[in-house]
Each structure stands twice: as C-alpha cells, then as structure tokens.
Design a protein around this motif. Structure first.
Motif, PDB file in Angstrom:
ATOM      1  N   TYR A 100      12.163  12.239 -22.001  1.00  0.00           N
ATOM      2  CA  TYR A 100      10.704  12.299 -22.666  1.00  0.00           C
ATOM      3  C   TYR A 100      10.838  13.523 -23.871  1.00  0.00           C
ATOM      4  CZ  TYR A 100       8.379   9.705 -19.163  1.00  0.00           C
ATOM      5  OH  TYR A 100       8.232   8.545 -18.168  1.00  0.00           O
ATOM      6  N   ILE A 101      11.523  14.539 -23.630  1.00  0.00           N
ATOM      7  CA  ILE A 101      11.339  15.817 -24.529  1.00  0.00           C
ATOM      8  C   ILE A 101      12.408  15.131 -25.650  1.00  0.00           C
ATOM      9  CG2 ILE A 101      13.116  17.321 -23.822  1.00  0.00           C
ATOM     10  CD1 ILE A 101       9.374  17.920 -24.842  1.00  0.00           C
ATOM     11  N   LEU A 102      13.746  14.749 -25.227  1.00  0.00           N
ATOM     12  CA  LEU A 102      14.534  14.293 -26.324  1.00  0.00           C
ATOM     13  C   LEU A 102      14.019  13.239 -27.098  1.00  0.00           C
ATOM     14  CD1 LEU A 102      17.498  14.098 -27.201  1.00  0.00           C
ATOM     15  CD2 LEU A 102      18.183  12.694 -25.755  1.00  0.00           C
ATOM     16  N   LEU A 103      13.544  12.298 -26.644  1.00  0.00           N
ATOM     17  CA  LEU A 103      12.914  11.288 -27.464  1.00  0.00           C
ATOM     18  C   LEU A 103      11.969  11.871 -28.314  1.00  0.00           C
ATOM     19  CD1 LEU A 103      12.412   8.131 -25.032  1.00  0.00           C
ATOM     20  CD2 LEU A 103      14.089   8.361 -26.961  1.00  0.00           C
ATOM     21  N   TYR A 104      11.142  12.946 -27.901  1.00  0.00           N
ATOM     22  CA  TYR A 104       9.940  13.353 -28.614  1.00  0.00           C
ATOM     23  C   TYR A 104      10.632  14.114 -29.856  1.00  0.00           C
ATOM     24  CZ  TYR A 104       6.291  16.367 -30.109  1.00  0.00           C
ATOM     25  OH  TYR A 104       5.326  16.837 -31.267  1.00  0.00           O
ATOM     26  N   MET A 105      11.615  14.904 -29.544  1.00  0.00           N
ATOM     27  CA  MET A 105      12.105  15.559 -30.678  1.00  0.00           C
ATOM     28  C   MET A 105      12.737  14.928 -31.880  1.00  0.00           C
ATOM     29  SD  MET A 105      11.041  18.558 -30.782  1.00  0.00           S
ATOM     30  CE  MET A 105      11.878  19.950 -31.248  1.00  0.00           C
ATOM     31  N   LEU A 106      13.281  13.699 -31.520  1.00  0.00           N
ATOM     32  CA  LEU A 106      13.922  12.649 -32.037  1.00  0.00           C
ATOM     33  C   LEU A 106      12.623  12.247 -33.341  1.00  0.00           C
ATOM     34  CD1 LEU A 106      16.481  10.619 -29.963  1.00  0.00           C
ATOM     35  CD2 LEU A 106      16.798  12.524 -31.877  1.00  0.00           C
ATOM     36  N   LEU A 107      11.562  12.092 -32.761  1.00  0.00           N
ATOM     37  CA  LEU A 107      10.453  11.778 -33.416  1.00  0.00           C
ATOM     38  C   LEU A 107       9.759  12.848 -34.298  1.00  0.00           C
ATOM     39  CD1 LEU A 107       8.453   9.331 -31.092  1.00  0.00           C
ATOM     40  CD2 LEU A 107      10.331   8.981 -32.981  1.00  0.00           C
ATOM     41  N   TYR A 108       9.421  14.077 -33.666  1.00  0.00           N
ATOM     42  CA  TYR A 108       9.010  15.359 -34.171  1.00  0.00           C
ATOM     43  C   TYR A 108       9.629  15.678 -35.367  1.00  0.00           C
ATOM     44  CZ  TYR A 108       6.951  19.565 -35.141  1.00  0.00           C
ATOM     45  OH  TYR A 108       5.916  20.701 -35.701  1.00  0.00           O
TER      46      TYR A 108
END
Length: 404
Positions: A100-108
């Motif tokens: 979740y946090i990996l995907l989030y930082m790819l977006l953020y």
C-alpha cells in the motif's frame, strides 16, 4: 493576484504537505509499535519515497506534461492515494502494509512537481510570489505534527490514525484539485523521448568540474539525511520525549526563518560557505542526538531538531539555487529534475537502506544503541563535508542571479 486563485493555491500547498507530514515523520514509530518492524523493514518503507522520486519523471514527462491538465492528474492521484492510505492504516502486518505505501508513494511523489507546475502557471510574478504560496506547505507540515502531538497518538500506540487523517486530507485535496485553475499541457510539445523525460540533457552540467563535485556531494549527503527521516521520531519516543511529533515541527519553523536569511547569506559569503554550513549542521545535529537525552540534556535534542532549518535550507535550497544559476535557460527544468532524482532518488535509496542495516546492527532484543546509530551518520556527514571543502572551488553570485 486574484484572491480566489491565491486562496486555492495556498490551500493546495497546505494540504499537499499536511498529507506528507501527517504520516511520514512518525512512520518509523508506527512500524515499531504496530508490527515490531526491523530496521531493514523500516528502511524498505522509507525507501518508497526514493522509488517514487525515481519513477516520478516518467509520470510527469509522459502523462502530465503532454496529455492531461495538471490539476486533473493531481485530483486523480490524490483520490487514489487517499484510498491507499486508508487501507495502509488497517494493515495487519508489515507484509500487507508495504504494498500500500509503495503504491501510494509512486502516486504521491509526482504530485510534488504538479503542485509547483499549477502554482507557477497561475502566478503573475512567480519570482516574488511563489515563496508566499509555498510557505503554506511548510505550515501544513507543522500543523500535522502539532495535531499528532496534541492527540498523543505516539504515546497511545494509535499512529494508525495518522494514515487515516492523511487519507481524509488526500480526498479533500483530490476534490479541491478539480476546482483549481485550468492548467493544460504546454503547447507544441514534441515527441517524448527517454532522454527528455529523465532530463538527461542536464547531464551536460557534469562537464563542469565544480558542478560535478557538488552533484556527487549532494548524493552522498543524502545518505546521513535518511537516518533523520527514518529514525528521529522513533528515537525521540524511545528516549521519553513527550509529544515528539510536535517538537519535530520546530524544525519546519526554523526552515521558514532560515529561508528568509539564505539569499543574503549566499550573496555575502558565496555558494561554498553556504553549502558547508548546511553540511556542518548535519554533523552537529547527529552529535547532539548521540549525546542528548530526555532529561538534563533535552536541550541538545531540541537544538538538533531546530537545526533542520540550516540543514535543509543551506544545503538543499542552496543547491537548487546553484543548479538554477549553472544551467542554461534551455535545461533549467531538466537540471532541477536531475538533481532531485539524484538526491531524493539515488541518495535517499542508499541512505534508507544503510540506515535500516545500521539500526538492526545496533538493536538487541528491541533496545537500540542510539549513540552508535547517530554517530555513524555524523561521521559520514563529516567525511562528505571535508571532501567538499577540499574539492569545490567557490563561486560568487549576485542577488539577481539567485531568483528561481
């Protein structure tokens, strides 16, 4: 400036950095409390920032800059990000949390460039007005820390609320983004190429020996920087500092103050001295952390936090100014992208990985040997500072040459 536009841009910046500050500062403590995460696992979680920084140019260069309005991409990324943060908050273990946090930082991480793009396009005088808008981002980061400290989420083992708070703010910014001023792609974009997307035209700057030395030092100084982001909140809570997240926000307050002093300092003392002051502040900060405690030596920890303004402004902001000064008009944007990829991407990737290994090496049965954990990045920062002192030839710049 139109008041309605000013309010929208200011709110955009406030929420952009409130979201990041709401969970990033305390994530190391959250992982330790919720999952008993190892140092390597914590380093992996923080490394998502570096991975996001490396991937961001592809998203910006291939999509936002060429096909869609920036504010619409910003809206979609933040709404999707809000969903990911909410699920991250309810993760049962590290293995379910990490994706979740990996995907989030790819977006953020791409949104950091997008908010700047929206702001610059709609400010009548970006040189004088951008700082007035951007400072609201620092205020947002400060407010996030104050909220966490006042609710006592660290001491109550309730840091999952930080991700939920960030998720709600992310949804809010996503909705707001649809109402931001229209920011279409720049006209007459040529065909995309890997070289242009990654800003590799800016590699020409590395032919300049002075800039090459600065570039290498920038990557290396990010190694000790990662130790602060990864371990500081966990350390402060472990040694018994109350409302650690709130106290860490003092660093952002000092960042605002030293930002005002920086242009005058650069003109008076030059680029080299400014960069060396920033490096020396990293050395001093980690020495203070190594010897400080939550009792009689609490002042050492507070001073170490307050030094953030010098650590960040005098090295990283000076570096951005120096990069802008050295780059020709045709490659200024590419040059800023390259130095960001090198520092927040490559440098941080190395730093977070090493910080995780060092943390595990000096942790026995859950107890950290904090002196060792902090004295190592102090030594690294000192070595980089000496290398830079001996290798870099100074350059003087005029006041009119340091405008962004």
């Amino acid at each position: 400036m139109n008041l309605a536009i000013r309010l929208k841009l200011s709110t955009m910046m406030f929420l952009e950095f409130f979201i990041w500050g709401a969970w990033f500062v305390t994530m190391g403590t959250f992982l330790a409390q919720a999952f008993s995460a190892t140092g390597v696992q914590t380093g992996m979680a923080y490394n998502t920032q570096a991975i996001g920084a490396i991937v961001a140019p592809f998203i910006i260069g291939l999509i936002a800059d060429r096909f869609f309005a920036a504010q619409k991409i910003l809206a979609v990324l933040h709404i999707l990000g809000g969903v990911l943060l909410w699920f991250a908050a309810s993760s049962a273990d590290f293995d379910s949390f990490y994706p979740y946090i990996l995907l989030y930082m790819l977006l953020y991480m791409p949104t950091l460039a997008l908010v700047n793009s929206v702001a610059f396009r709609h400010l009548p005088d970006p040189t004088s007005q951008f700082a007035q808008i951007r400072v609201l981002g620092t205020v947002g980061w400060i407010v996030a820390g104050v909220v966490i400290g006042n609710f006592g989420w660290e001491s109550k083992n309730a840091l999952h609320y930080t991700f939920q708070m960030a998720a709600v703010a992310s949804f809010g910014l996503g909705v707001l983004s649809f109402f931001l001023p229209h920011t279409p792609p720049a006209a007459n974009q040529g065909p995309a190429s890997l070289r242009s997307i990654l800003g590799l035209d800016a590699l020409a700057l590395l032919k300049d020996t002075r800039y090459l030395v600065f570039f290498i030092a920038s990557i290396l100084i990010c190694i000790p920087l990662a130790f602060y982001y990864q371990n500081a909140n966990l350390f402060l809570n472990a040694v018994g500092v109350e409302s650690a997240a709130t106290k860490m926000s003092y660093g952002q307050v000092s960042e605002v103050l030293f930002m005002l002093l920086l242009p005058m300092f650069i003109v008076r003392f030059g680029i080299k001295i400014s960069l060396l002051v920033g490096m020396a502040a990293w050395v001093l900060r980690y020495v203070l952390f190594a010897y400080g405690d939550a009792g009689d030596q609490l002042w050492m920890l507070i001073l170490g936090i307050v030094l953030h303004g010098i650590c960040y402004d005098f090295f990283f902001v000076t570096g951005q100014i120096y990069t802008n000064y050295k780059a020709s008009a045709q490659i200024k944007s590419a040059a800023q992208g390259l130095i960001t990829l090198a520092t927040y991407g490559v440098g941080m990737l190395i730093g977070f990985t090493l910080a995780g290994v060092i943390s595990d090496k000096y942790t026995v049965e859950g107890a950290h040997a904090w002196f060792n954990i902090w004295i190592i990045p102090a030594a690294i920062a000192l070595a980089v500072m000496v290398l830079f002192l001996l290798s870099f030839k100074d350059e003087k710049v005029r006041a009119d040459q340091i405008q962004h």
